[in-house]
Enzyme design. Sequence first.
Site, mmCIF file in Angstrom:
data_model
loop_
_atom_site.group_PDB
_atom_site.id
_atom_site.type_symbol
_atom_site.label_atom_id
_atom_site.label_comp_id
_atom_site.label_asym_id
_atom_site.label_seq_id
_atom_site.Cartn_x
_atom_site.Cartn_y
_atom_site.Cartn_z
ATOM 1 C CG ASP A 9 -2.053 1.113 1.322
ATOM 2 O OD1 ASP A 9 -1.711 2.251 0.544
ATOM 3 O OD2 ASP A 9 -2.791 1.261 2.361
ATOM 4 C CB ILE A 10 1.532 3.597 -2.791
ATOM 5 C CG1 ILE A 10 2.714 4.613 -2.894
ATOM 6 C CG2 ILE A 10 0.341 4.419 -2.821
ATOM 7 C CD1 ILE A 10 2.863 5.106 -4.408
ATOM 8 C CB VAL A 32 -2.671 5.219 -7.001
ATOM 9 C CG1 VAL A 32 -1.876 5.856 -6.502
ATOM 10 C CG2 VAL A 32 -2.091 3.668 -6.924
ATOM 11 C CG ASP A 33 -6.293 10.838 -7.878
ATOM 12 O OD1 ASP A 33 -5.730 11.461 -6.799
ATOM 13 O OD2 ASP A 33 -6.986 11.279 -8.696
ATOM 14 C CB SER A 121 -0.357 5.139 -17.283
ATOM 15 O OG SER A 121 -0.647 6.439 -17.610
ATOM 16 N N GLY A 123 -3.152 1.181 -14.198
ATOM 17 C CA GLY A 123 -4.422 0.691 -13.722
ATOM 18 C C GLY A 123 -5.655 1.147 -14.651
ATOM 19 C CB VAL A 124 -8.622 3.187 -14.416
ATOM 20 C CG1 VAL A 124 -9.344 2.392 -13.376
ATOM 21 C CG2 VAL A 124 -8.036 4.349 -14.198
ATOM 22 C CE1 TYR A 125 -6.708 7.580 -16.007
ATOM 23 C CE2 TYR A 125 -4.881 8.756 -16.536
ATOM 24 C CZ TYR A 125 -6.077 8.633 -16.092
ATOM 25 O OH TYR A 125 -6.260 10.009 -15.588
#
Length: 178
Positions: A9-10, A32-33, A121, A123-125
């Site tokens: 976990d960042i 993450v955001d 980028s 993940g969802v990107y």
Amino acid sequence: MELRIEPGDITRVAVDAIVNAANSTLLGGGGVDGAIHRRGGPEILAACRRLREEELPEGLPAGQAVATTAGRLPARWVIHTVGPTYAKTIDKSETLASCYRESLRVAAQLGAGSVAFPAISAGVYGWPMDDAARIAVQTCRAMATEVGPDAGPVTSVVFVPFSDAAEESFRAALDAAP
């Protein structure tokens, strides 16, 4: 510059600066955001709103980076960068590499010695993980050899993969890089 992997976990990594794979609005989101905004608390969102009002009315362009407080995170700063969305027909590799370069430049300007990166980028990107890891590692290695003020005081980069597959990709990229 030491490059290492610390899976998990960042938002729990103890470094000077945590890099956020943000969206251009800087106002939070998923992945993450969202995790960084939730755990960091309202201080991060307030700082992002100020940036939008004072410096970035159109939002943060892909490949650029800005810093805010880390709020309640175990870091001093959050460096927000917007990765490109993957496209099979358009090579956006340079924009993805720019996310890492610009984040490290911002970290150097802040005086951060250690920086944690997610897989920007990937993940969802939609960026393929193996390629995202390769670009991340190659770009950070290149920055480590850069001479001048942009190389700065950063001595440690921590890649924080979010899954076993992501960890394998980053380990392979570190092993493959000279």
